[in-house]
Design an enzyme around this catalytic site. Structure first.
Site, PDB file in Angstrom:
ATOM      1  N   GLN A  40      42.334  44.571  42.564  1.00  0.00           N
ATOM      2  CA  GLN A  40      41.319  43.733  43.202  1.00  0.00           C
ATOM      3  C   GLN A  40      41.029  42.494  42.364  1.00  0.00           C
ATOM      4  O   GLN A  40      40.797  41.407  42.898  1.00  0.00           O
ATOM      5  CB  GLN A  40      40.022  44.539  43.400  1.00  0.00           C
ATOM      6  CG  GLN A  40      38.841  43.740  43.921  1.00  0.00           C
ATOM      7  CD  GLN A  40      39.063  43.195  45.314  1.00  0.00           C
ATOM      8  OE1 GLN A  40      39.845  43.742  46.083  1.00  0.00           O
ATOM      9  NE2 GLN A  40      38.392  42.109  45.654  1.00  0.00           N
ATOM     10  N   GLU A  41      41.078  42.626  41.037  1.00  0.00           N
ATOM     11  CA  GLU A  41      40.764  41.503  40.164  1.00  0.00           C
ATOM     12  C   GLU A  41      41.906  40.487  40.089  1.00  0.00           C
ATOM     13  O   GLU A  41      41.669  39.280  40.139  1.00  0.00           O
ATOM     14  CB  GLU A  41      40.456  42.021  38.749  1.00  0.00           C
ATOM     15  CG  GLU A  41      39.118  42.727  38.610  1.00  0.00           C
ATOM     16  CD  GLU A  41      37.934  41.782  38.727  1.00  0.00           C
ATOM     17  OE1 GLU A  41      36.817  42.277  38.937  1.00  0.00           O
ATOM     18  OE2 GLU A  41      38.119  40.552  38.614  1.00  0.00           O
ATOM     19  N   SER A  42      43.148  40.959  39.960  1.00  0.00           N
ATOM     20  CA  SER A  42      44.232  40.025  39.628  1.00  0.00           C
ATOM     21  C   SER A  42      45.541  40.247  40.374  1.00  0.00           C
ATOM     22  O   SER A  42      46.507  39.522  40.138  1.00  0.00           O
ATOM     23  CB  SER A  42      44.538  40.122  38.128  1.00  0.00           C
ATOM     24  OG  SER A  42      45.136  41.383  37.833  1.00  0.00           O
ATOM     25  N   TYR A  70      34.111  43.825  47.501  1.00  0.00           N
ATOM     26  CA  TYR A  70      34.810  44.209  46.269  1.00  0.00           C
ATOM     27  C   TYR A  70      34.905  45.733  46.147  1.00  0.00           C
ATOM     28  O   TYR A  70      35.994  46.295  45.958  1.00  0.00           O
ATOM     29  CB  TYR A  70      34.023  43.620  45.097  1.00  0.00           C
ATOM     30  CG  TYR A  70      34.565  43.862  43.720  1.00  0.00           C
ATOM     31  CD1 TYR A  70      34.126  44.939  42.952  1.00  0.00           C
ATOM     32  CD2 TYR A  70      35.474  42.992  43.144  1.00  0.00           C
ATOM     33  CE1 TYR A  70      34.576  45.136  41.660  1.00  0.00           C
ATOM     34  CE2 TYR A  70      35.942  43.178  41.850  1.00  0.00           C
ATOM     35  CZ  TYR A  70      35.486  44.265  41.120  1.00  0.00           C
ATOM     36  OH  TYR A  70      35.939  44.450  39.839  1.00  0.00           O
TER      37      TYR A  70
END
Length: 487
Positions: A316-318, A443
Site C-alpha cells: 500500500q505504501e510503495s 488505506y
C-alpha cells in the site's frame, strides 16, 4: 447488496417448493434405535452438534483470528441458538458431506444445493441463491451464449449443483460436453482456466466474485439456467425437530437483517480494489514480493506481526518499490518520514532491510501507544490508520466518534468519524485540526484486502501442492471425469 444475493426473497417460492418436496422424500423409516422426533433431544442431551462441511473460502477455513467463513458463521450461531457446542469435520467433498450426514451426522453445511432428488436427507429452507455462471480464460473470444461453448474445454464441480444445471442444458443442447470432479474446489478450477489447462468453468456467481481478484486472467461470461438454492442437509428418518429449529433460526436471522449482513461481509466486497489494480497486485506478488518476502518474515518475527500484514502495508505504501519517494519527502519501501526514520535509527530509508524493519517497529510502537481499552482487530486497524494519518489525528477522530454517540474504541465508529476531519464543522472542534481523513479509511481497507489476497495465495500454495505433485496425465484422468455429448 449485490442482486445475486439479495433477491432470494423475491423468488423464494421455487426454493420453498423444492424444500417441501425434499421434506416429503425425506420422511423415510426411522433408524433402528433412534426414535422419531428424538434427534434434537439427543443433541441437547449430549451438549454438542456435529456438522460436516468443506474447507473452502465460502464455507469454512482458518483465518487470522481462527475459524471463519460464511457457513461457519451460520453454524456457530446455530449452535449458540441451540445452546450447545459445535464440532466440525471439514475433510469432505460435497458427495462425502451428504453421505456423512446420511450415516451419522447431525447437519451438512457445505454450499449444498437444495436437491429434492437426493435420498436419505432432508433440506432446510433456502439460505441464499446460487446463480450458475460460465467464466472463461482472458484472451479467448468473448463467451456470451451457449453457442460460444463449442470446442471449449469446460469443467465444473460434481455434486455442487452446477453439474445439474449443465445436465438440464445438455437435454436441449445434446452437443454440450464438459468435465467434472468431486476432488477439486472452485479456486482450483479457476486456476486451471487461468493457466490454460481449461478454457472455461461453471461456478456460482458468489464464488467467482469472492475469488475473481485472485485470478485476474479469468473473465465473467454469462449466467446459465435458473438459480438454485443453498440449504443445509439433515439425516432423514430421525424426526423434524432439528430441521424445524434450523428453519426458525434462519427465519429469525433473515428477519433481523443478520443474514444480509453476513452475505455482505463475505460476498459483497469484491469492489474494494478495482479490477486492473488487482491484476497489477497479483503480478507484483509474483515478480516483486519474492525479493523482499524473507525481510518481511524477519521483521514479523521481531515485532510479532503476521508477515503478510507487513507485506500488505508495504505494498500500500510503495508497491514494494524500495526507491519510492513522495512529493512530501516520504521515502523507501515502507515510506518513512525523515523524523520517524531518525527516531527508529534508520539511516538509509532506501535500504529495503532497514525500511521494512523500521516500518514494522513503527507500526508496533503505534499499536502499543494506543489506549488499553482498544482491543483485538480494532487496535490493529487504528494502528494502521495512525501509520497513515498520525496518532494525533486518530485521537481527534476518536473524539469525534464519541461526540457523535459512537464508541471511540471501535474501528467501525472511528472509521465513520475520520472523513469528518475534512469538514470545518468537525475539525474545528479537535486539537490537531484538518486532515485528509478519508485517506486512512481507504488505506486500512486496501491493506486488509491485500492481506486477504496474500493469505489466500499462501493457503493455495499448500492446497494445490497435492494436485501439483501429480503427473499431468494423472491429474486429468484421476481428478476430472469427462461428461460426453449426447449422441
Amino acid at each position: 447488496m449485490p442482486t445475486a444475493l439479495s433477491d432470494h426473497l423475491r423468488r423464494s417460492w421455487r426454493g420453498y417448493a423444492a424444500s417441501a418436496v425434499a421434506l416429503l422424500l425425506g420422511l423415510l423409516p426411522e433408524r433402528p434405535g433412534v426414535p422419531d422426533g428424538r434427534h434434537l433431544e439427543a443433541i441437547l442431551a449430549r451438549d454438542f452438534i456435529s456438522v460436516h462441511t468443506r474447507n473452502t473460502p465460502t464455507t469454512y477455513y482458518l483465518g487470522r483470528q481462527g475459524p471463519t467463513g460464511f457457513e461457519y458463521e451460520l453454524m456457530r450461531r446455530f449452535a449458540d441458538y441451540l445452546g450447545v457446542s459445535l464440532t466440525l469435520d471439514a475433510s469432505h467433498n460435497i458427495p462425502e458431506v451428504i453421505e456423512a450426514v446420511r450415516r451419522d451426522g447431525d447437519l451438512g453445511a457445505a454450499a449444498l444445493p437444495l436437491d429434492p432428488t437426493r435420498q436419505g436427507v432432508i433440506f432446510s429452507r433456502p439460505i441464499l441463491d446460487l446463480r450458475p455462471l460460465l467464466v472463461y480464460r482472458r484472451g479467448l473470444p468473448p463467451v456470451k451464449r451457449l453457442d460460444d461453448l463449442d470446442g471449449l474445454a469446460i469443467a465444473t464441480l460434481g455434486g455442487s449443483g452446477t453439474d445439474l444445471v449443465l445436465r438440464e442444458l445438455q437435454a436441449e443442447h445434446p452437443g454440450l460436453s464438459w468435465q467434472e470432479s468431486t476432488d477439486l474446489e472452485v479456486a482450483e478450477l479457476l486456476g486451471r482456466v487461468e493457466d490454460g489447462t481449461l478454457d472455461a468453468a461453471v461456478v456460482f456467481d458468489h464464488q467467482f466474485r469472492l475469488n475473481r481478484l485472485f485470478f485476474p486472467g479469468v473473465e465473467r461470461g454469462f449466467e446459465l439456467g435458473e438459480p438454485l438454492s443453498m440449504a443445509w442437509a439433515f439425516p432423514a428418518g430421525r424426526g423434524l425437530g432439528l430441521v424445524e429449529a434450523a428453519n426458525r433460526f434462519l427465519d429469525e436471522l433473515r428477519e433481523g437483517g443478520e443474514l444480509d449482513d453476513l452475505m455482505a461481509r463475505y460476498f459483497g466486497h469484491d469492489d474494494y480494489l478495482e479490477y486492473v489494480g488487482a491484476r497489477t497486485f497479483i503480478n507484483h506478488v509474483h515478480q516483486r514480493l519474492p525479493t523482499y518476502a524473507e525481510l518481511f518474515r524477519e521483521a514479523a518475527r521481531n515485532t510479532r506481526f503476521d508477515w503478510k500484514l507487513l507485506a500488505a502495508l508495504g505494498y500500500q505504501e510503495s508497491h514494494w518499490d524500495p526507491e519510492a519517494t513522495s512529493p512530501t519527502g516520504v521515502r523507501g519501501l515502507m515510506m518513512l518520514t525523515l523524523p520517524t526514520a531518525g527516531e527508529l535509527d534508520v539511516d538509509d530509508r532506501l535500504d529495503p532491510e532497514q525500511s521494512i524493519d523500521g516500518g514494522a517497529r513503527y507500526l508496533r510502537s503505534l499499536k502499543e501507544r494506543l489506549p488499553e481499552s482498544i482491543t483485538g482487530d480494532d487496535r490493529l486497524f487504528m494502528a494502521m490508520a495512525a501509520y497513515n494519518v498520525g496518532l494525533g489525528h486518530l485521537y481527534d477522530a476518536r473524539d469525534i466518534a464519541e461526540m457523535r454517540g459512537g464508541d471511540p474504541d471501535r474501528w467501525a465508529d472511528v472509521r465513520e468519524a475520520l472523513p469528518l476531519l475534512q469538514e470545518r464543522e468537525w475539525h474545528s472542534k479537535t486539537r490537531h485540526g484538518y486532515a485528509r481523513g478519508g485517506e486512512p479509511v481507504i488505506y486500512v481497507r486496501n491493506i486488509r484486502r491485500y492481506y486477504e489476497i496474500l493469505a489466500y495465495v499462501d493457503r493455495s500454495q499448500q492446497q494445490f501442492h497435492r494436485l501439483n505433485a501429480r503427473l499431468p496425465d494423472e491429474q486429468e484422468s484421476g481428478v476430472l471425469e469427462l461428461i460426453p455429448p449426447i449422441m
